[in-house]
Every structure is written in structure tokens, then in C-alpha cells.
Write a protein that holds these residues in place. Structure first.
Motif, PDB file in Angstrom:
ATOM      1  N   ARG A 151       6.602   3.493   8.335  1.00  0.00           N
ATOM      2  CA  ARG A 151       7.417   4.772   8.524  1.00  0.00           C
ATOM      3  C   ARG A 151       7.654   5.155   7.223  1.00  0.00           C
ATOM      4  NH1 ARG A 151      11.532   3.414  12.850  1.00  0.00           N
ATOM      5  NH2 ARG A 151      12.307   1.800  11.658  1.00  0.00           N
ATOM      6  N   SER A 152       9.137   5.514   7.010  1.00  0.00           N
ATOM      7  CA  SER A 152       9.515   6.111   5.578  1.00  0.00           C
ATOM      8  C   SER A 152      10.242   5.068   4.645  1.00  0.00           C
ATOM      9  CB  SER A 152      10.459   7.236   6.052  1.00  0.00           C
ATOM     10  OG  SER A 152      11.613   6.532   6.818  1.00  0.00           O
ATOM     11  N   PHE A 153      10.027   3.788   4.984  1.00  0.00           N
ATOM     12  CA  PHE A 153      10.780   2.703   4.281  1.00  0.00           C
ATOM     13  C   PHE A 153       9.982   2.779   2.751  1.00  0.00           C
ATOM     14  CE2 PHE A 153      12.013   1.278   8.427  1.00  0.00           C
ATOM     15  CZ  PHE A 153      13.234   1.343   8.400  1.00  0.00           C
ATOM     16  N   ASP A 154      10.895   2.717   1.671  1.00  0.00           N
ATOM     17  CA  ASP A 154      10.285   2.347   0.325  1.00  0.00           C
ATOM     18  C   ASP A 154      10.134   0.969   0.075  1.00  0.00           C
ATOM     19  OD1 ASP A 154       9.585   2.480  -2.400  1.00  0.00           O
ATOM     20  OD2 ASP A 154      11.768   3.146  -2.860  1.00  0.00           O
ATOM     21  N   PHE A 155       8.983   0.639   0.383  1.00  0.00           N
ATOM     22  CA  PHE A 155       8.602  -0.986   0.550  1.00  0.00           C
ATOM     23  C   PHE A 155       8.162  -1.225  -0.992  1.00  0.00           C
ATOM     24  CE2 PHE A 155       8.087  -0.930   4.859  1.00  0.00           C
ATOM     25  CZ  PHE A 155       8.516  -1.870   5.445  1.00  0.00           C
ATOM     26  N   ASN A 156       8.061  -0.062  -1.970  1.00  0.00           N
ATOM     27  CA  ASN A 156       8.060  -0.716  -3.418  1.00  0.00           C
ATOM     28  C   ASN A 156       9.234  -0.902  -3.860  1.00  0.00           C
ATOM     29  OD1 ASN A 156       5.192   0.368  -3.404  1.00  0.00           O
ATOM     30  ND2 ASN A 156       5.986   2.402  -3.801  1.00  0.00           N
TER      31      ASN A 156
ATOM     32  N   ILE B 118      11.778  -2.737  -1.805  1.00  0.00           N
ATOM     33  CA  ILE B 118      11.943  -3.306  -0.724  1.00  0.00           C
ATOM     34  C   ILE B 118      13.388  -4.075  -0.581  1.00  0.00           C
ATOM     35  CG2 ILE B 118      10.985  -5.523  -1.455  1.00  0.00           C
ATOM     36  CD1 ILE B 118      11.115  -4.229   2.276  1.00  0.00           C
ATOM     37  N   GLY B 119      13.937  -4.449  -1.668  1.00  0.00           N
ATOM     38  CA  GLY B 119      15.291  -5.093  -1.771  1.00  0.00           C
ATOM     39  C   GLY B 119      16.348  -4.023  -1.590  1.00  0.00           C
ATOM     40  N   VAL B 120      16.288  -3.061  -2.174  1.00  0.00           N
ATOM     41  CA  VAL B 120      17.218  -1.947  -2.146  1.00  0.00           C
ATOM     42  C   VAL B 120      16.885  -1.345  -0.603  1.00  0.00           C
ATOM     43  CG1 VAL B 120      17.780   0.360  -2.613  1.00  0.00           C
ATOM     44  CG2 VAL B 120      17.317  -1.255  -4.302  1.00  0.00           C
ATOM     45  N   ALA B 121      15.930  -1.267  -0.138  1.00  0.00           N
ATOM     46  CA  ALA B 121      15.752  -0.764   1.299  1.00  0.00           C
ATOM     47  C   ALA B 121      16.341  -1.939   2.303  1.00  0.00           C
ATOM     48  CB  ALA B 121      14.467  -0.650   1.760  1.00  0.00           C
ATOM     49  N   LEU B 122      16.298  -3.035   2.135  1.00  0.00           N
ATOM     50  CA  LEU B 122      16.655  -4.018   2.884  1.00  0.00           C
ATOM     51  C   LEU B 122      18.135  -3.981   3.071  1.00  0.00           C
ATOM     52  CD1 LEU B 122      15.347  -7.721   2.866  1.00  0.00           C
ATOM     53  CD2 LEU B 122      17.839  -7.142   3.327  1.00  0.00           C
ATOM     54  N   ALA B 123      18.810  -4.005   1.769  1.00  0.00           N
ATOM     55  CA  ALA B 123      20.273  -4.008   1.706  1.00  0.00           C
ATOM     56  C   ALA B 123      20.747  -2.585   2.387  1.00  0.00           C
ATOM     57  CB  ALA B 123      20.789  -4.031   0.364  1.00  0.00           C
ATOM     58  N   THR B 124      20.157  -1.501   2.137  1.00  0.00           N
ATOM     59  CA  THR B 124      20.424  -0.014   2.652  1.00  0.00           C
ATOM     60  C   THR B 124      20.436  -0.227   4.298  1.00  0.00           C
ATOM     61  OG1 THR B 124      19.650   0.964   0.736  1.00  0.00           O
ATOM     62  CG2 THR B 124      20.112   2.265   2.954  1.00  0.00           C
ATOM     63  N   GLU B 125      19.439  -1.032   4.638  1.00  0.00           N
ATOM     64  CA  GLU B 125      19.237  -0.770   6.209  1.00  0.00           C
ATOM     65  C   GLU B 125      20.433  -1.674   6.813  1.00  0.00           C
ATOM     66  OE1 GLU B 125      17.551   0.726   8.715  1.00  0.00           O
ATOM     67  OE2 GLU B 125      17.012   2.047   6.889  1.00  0.00           O
ATOM     68  N   TRP B 126      20.774  -2.766   6.104  1.00  0.00           N
ATOM     69  CA  TRP B 126      21.914  -3.700   6.598  1.00  0.00           C
ATOM     70  C   TRP B 126      23.575  -2.944   6.660  1.00  0.00           C
ATOM     71  CZ3 TRP B 126      22.454  -7.085  10.034  1.00  0.00           C
ATOM     72  CH2 TRP B 126      23.747  -8.272   9.822  1.00  0.00           C
ATOM     73  N   TYR B 127      23.523  -2.094   5.450  1.00  0.00           N
ATOM     74  CA  TYR B 127      24.827  -1.604   5.218  1.00  0.00           C
ATOM     75  C   TYR B 127      24.697  -0.212   6.332  1.00  0.00           C
ATOM     76  CZ  TYR B 127      28.569   0.637   2.575  1.00  0.00           C
ATOM     77  OH  TYR B 127      29.609   1.481   2.199  1.00  0.00           O
ATOM     78  N   ARG B 128      23.688   0.324   6.559  1.00  0.00           N
ATOM     79  CA  ARG B 128      23.669   1.484   7.484  1.00  0.00           C
ATOM     80  C   ARG B 128      23.989   1.024   8.833  1.00  0.00           C
ATOM     81  NH1 ARG B 128      19.539   3.446  10.781  1.00  0.00           N
ATOM     82  NH2 ARG B 128      19.272   5.546  11.108  1.00  0.00           N
ATOM     83  N   ARG B 129      23.551  -0.222   9.300  1.00  0.00           N
ATOM     84  CA  ARG B 129      23.665  -0.818  10.599  1.00  0.00           C
ATOM     85  C   ARG B 129      25.214  -1.260  10.803  1.00  0.00           C
ATOM     86  NH1 ARG B 129      21.833  -6.445  13.394  1.00  0.00           N
ATOM     87  NH2 ARG B 129      22.816  -6.299  15.157  1.00  0.00           N
ATOM     88  N   ASN B 130      26.033  -1.588   9.958  1.00  0.00           N
ATOM     89  CA  ASN B 130      27.386  -1.897   9.973  1.00  0.00           C
ATOM     90  C   ASN B 130      28.035  -0.612   9.945  1.00  0.00           C
ATOM     91  OD1 ASN B 130      27.662  -4.997  10.242  1.00  0.00           O
ATOM     92  ND2 ASN B 130      26.049  -4.891   8.418  1.00  0.00           N
ATOM     93  N   LEU B 131      27.647   0.503   9.326  1.00  0.00           N
ATOM     94  CA  LEU B 131      28.539   1.664   9.257  1.00  0.00           C
ATOM     95  C   LEU B 131      28.347   2.161  10.774  1.00  0.00           C
ATOM     96  CD1 LEU B 131      27.419   3.875   5.866  1.00  0.00           C
ATOM     97  CD2 LEU B 131      29.871   3.228   6.972  1.00  0.00           C
ATOM     98  N   PHE B 132      27.410   2.027  11.284  1.00  0.00           N
ATOM     99  CA  PHE B 132      27.130   2.738  12.740  1.00  0.00           C
ATOM    100  C   PHE B 132      28.129   1.590  13.570  1.00  0.00           C
ATOM    101  CE2 PHE B 132      23.063   4.926  11.819  1.00  0.00           C
ATOM    102  CZ  PHE B 132      23.538   6.294  12.124  1.00  0.00           C
TER     103      PHE B 132
ATOM    104  N   PHE C 267       0.800  -1.212  -0.198  1.00  0.00           N
ATOM    105  CA  PHE C 267      -0.078  -0.040  -0.126  1.00  0.00           C
ATOM    106  C   PHE C 267       0.778   1.239  -0.008  1.00  0.00           C
ATOM    107  CE2 PHE C 267      -3.683  -2.624   0.544  1.00  0.00           C
ATOM    108  CZ  PHE C 267      -3.130  -3.717   1.444  1.00  0.00           C
ATOM    109  N   GLY C 268       2.060   1.365  -0.832  1.00  0.00           N
ATOM    110  CA  GLY C 268       2.607   2.540  -0.970  1.00  0.00           C
ATOM    111  C   GLY C 268       3.153   2.979   0.462  1.00  0.00           C
ATOM    112  N   TYR C 269       3.127   4.202   0.352  1.00  0.00           N
ATOM    113  CA  TYR C 269       3.676   4.858   1.723  1.00  0.00           C
ATOM    114  C   TYR C 269       2.834   5.032   3.029  1.00  0.00           C
ATOM    115  CZ  TYR C 269       7.933   5.550  -1.303  1.00  0.00           C
ATOM    116  OH  TYR C 269       8.860   5.305  -2.119  1.00  0.00           O
TER     117      TYR C 269
END
Length: 308
Positions: free
Chosen positions: A239-244, A246-260, A222-224
Motif C-alpha cells: 500500500r502506501s507505507f514507507d517501509f524504507n 519502517i520505524g517511523v511508519a510503525l510509530a505513526t500508525e500507532w499514534y494515529r490509531r490512538n488519536l482516532f 522492494f521500495g513502494y
């Protein structure tokens, strides 16, 4: 081409090659000169099976005499590295608890078995090693992340994305084999497997080549819209995740966590530090990338020690 011309060409080629070699050596020397810190990354599986991963191994009792001897074997091998600091997969907010428990353990007033969740690798490996080497603190450097894989699973199942479903099927079969192997193998053998470079790349393949391809082409989520519901028992908050995508959002979140996580480690290191990082093996690919790209760090292959 006559003989004189050929000789000239060979001489010019030799000069160019020599010049390139000197530049390469100078670059290596510069990087080596800057590398004032050293790191070893130990990828682990969770000894206490907290159920936080996509596939959770059923771990046997690691307080048995056999498993305790295996763990001590690994600790002895890691002790040869002589790290100055040990970083673990606990949130910084848990540092006071970690400090209190370690102080009691190091002074002999608390056993690992008496700690709630004492089978965890942070206690079994981190606490044991720190006590043995006289390190005063185990440093918590994890960072909370959003686990989006269940939503990618949901979209893939709903839209019947064949490539993703085939990967999941193959992955589950692989994990069933790992379950059998990890039960039969020693702790050392299990850790050597997880820290093999090809296995690290295989583990990361899900993010780079599988999950990233998943898109919500039918607007399943259902979009955003901001909404709450449950998917496979998990609270769903858009929230603000781009579920359209989802694959890029998933990989981005994992990369982001490891950067922190990486930044948390950097903030706790100083020149001439030799550090040991104990984290779930899924973090290894990104963490290796970050430290390998940092000229201030020299990374040491974990299996150079575990294979001894």
C-alpha cells in the motif's frame, strides 16, 4: 554591593517571584475552571488472550472461583470512582452486539460464562461495573489500526540490526517473567503493575526509542511496489507505507490509531461527565497525553483507586 543596593535587589526579586506565582495560580485556576469533565484510564491485559499483541500472555481460567473473586474486588474498587460512562476496546461497529449482550446480562437473562469470549475484560470488568452502578450502555470506541511490528522485526532480522534484536531478546525475557508473575499474582496486583506510571513509560519505550530507529537501508521490502506475500504468516500488502522508514511508519500508525480512539471518546462525552476508559495498557501513554493536554478534562490516577 552596599546594604541599600542589596535590599533593593531582594525587593525586586520578591516582586517578580510574587508576580510569577500569581500568573501560575491564575493559569491553574483557568485550567481548573475549564475542566468540566473527568477521566480515569484503566490499562488492562487481555483476560481472554486473543493473540493480537506482540507478546501474548497465556491467561488461566478466569471463571474459577478464585479469579472471579479477584475480578469482583477490582470492580468494587473502580465503583468508588462512580463513572457515568464506560468506554471499551471494541469497534463502534460492534456496538449493537454489545448493547444486546449487556441488556441481557443486566436483566439477569445471560451470564458472562454464556457469552462467547465472556472471559474478556470488557465483559468481566465493564459489564459487571455498569450493572452494579446502573449504567445503561458500554460504549465501543476502538479504531482499526495497521500492525507494522512484524515488518520491523523482519527487516531487523534480515539486516541484523543489533540494537533492535537486543531489545527484542530483553523484552521476551521480561515477558516470560511477567507470564510467571501474572499467573501467580491477583488480578488487582497485575492491574496495579500495568497502571504504574514508570511501567507505562517502559511499555511505550519500544515506539519512541527502539522501533523508530529501524530503516530499510538495503531495500529489503522492494521500495513502494504493490505486492502480496506472507511474512511470518501475515499477509503483506505494501500500500502506501514507507517501509524504507519502517520505524517511523510503525510509530505513526500507532499514534494515529490512538488519536482516532481519543476522538471517538470525545464525541461521546458531555460537560460534567465522569468517564472510565478500559483499554489495553499499550494505549495508555498516548491516551494520557491527549487527555492531559485537554483543558476540559481532569485525569485521575487509576492506582489511587486500585491501591485502596
Amino acid at each position: 554591593m552596599n546594604t541599600n543596593q542589596l535590599i533593593k535587589v531582594l525587593l525586586i526579586s520578591a516582586v517578580i517571584m510574587g508576580s510569577n506565582q500569581v500568573r501560575s495560580q491564575n493559569k491553574s485556576a483557568q485550567l481548573s475552571y475549564k475542566a468540566s469533565k473527568e477521566a480515569i484510564l484503566l490499562g488492562v491485559y487481555h483476560f481472554d488472550n486473543p493473540g493480537m499483541d506482540t507478546y501474548n500472555l497465556e491467561i488461566d481460567d478466569y471463571f474459577t472461583k478464585k479469579r472471579q473473586a479477584e475480578i469482583q474486588e477490582v470492580v468494587a474498587l473502580l465503583a468508588a470512582y462512580k463513572p457515568h460512562k464506560i468506554f471499551v476496546e471494541f469497534l463502534p461497529g460492534q456496538q449493537p452486539k454489545l448493547d444486546s449482550l449487556f441488556a441481557l446480562y443486566a436483566s439477569g437473562r445471560l451470564t458472562l460464562k454464556a457469552i462467547e469470549g465472556g472471559q474478556n475484560e470488557v465483559y468481566q470488568l465493564g459489564f459487571r461495573l455498569a450493572k452494579q452502578l446502573g449504567i445503561n450502555e458500554i460504549i465501543a470506541v476502538d479504531h482499526p489500526g495497521v500492525f507494522l511490528a512484524p515488518y520491523a522485526d523482519f527487516i531487523s532480522d534480515t539486516l541484523s540490526i543489533e540494537s533492535y534484536q537486543e531489545y527484542n531478546k530483553a523484552y521476551n525475557q521480561q515477558m516470560e517473567k511477567r507470564q510467571k508473575d501474572f499467573t501467580e499474582n491477583t488480578v488487582k496486583e497485575n492491574l496495579i503493575h500495568l497502571n504504574d506510571w514508570q511501567q507505562i513509560l517502559n511499555n511505550h519505550n519500544y515506539y519512541n526509542n527502539i522501533a523508530i530507529t529501524v530503516k530499510d537501508t538495503a531495500n529489503v521490502m522492494f521500495g513502494y511496489q504493490e505486492m502480496e506475500m506472507e511474512i511470518d504468516g501475515l499477509l503483506y500488502q505494501m500500500r502506501s507505507f514507507d517501509f524504507n522508514n519502517i520505524g517511523v511508519a510503525l510509530a505513526t500508525e500507532w499514534y494515529r490509531r490512538n488519536l482516532f480512539i481519543y476522538r471517538n471518546i470525545l464525541e461521546q462525552t458531555e460537560d460534567n461527565d465522569r468517564i472510565l476508559i478500559i483499554f489495553g495498557s499499550g494505549h495508555l501513554r498516548h491516551l494520557h497525553q491527549f487527555f492531559d493536554d485537554n483543558p476540559e478534562f481532569k485525569t485521575v490516577a487509576t492506582n489511587n483507586f486500585l491501591n485502596k
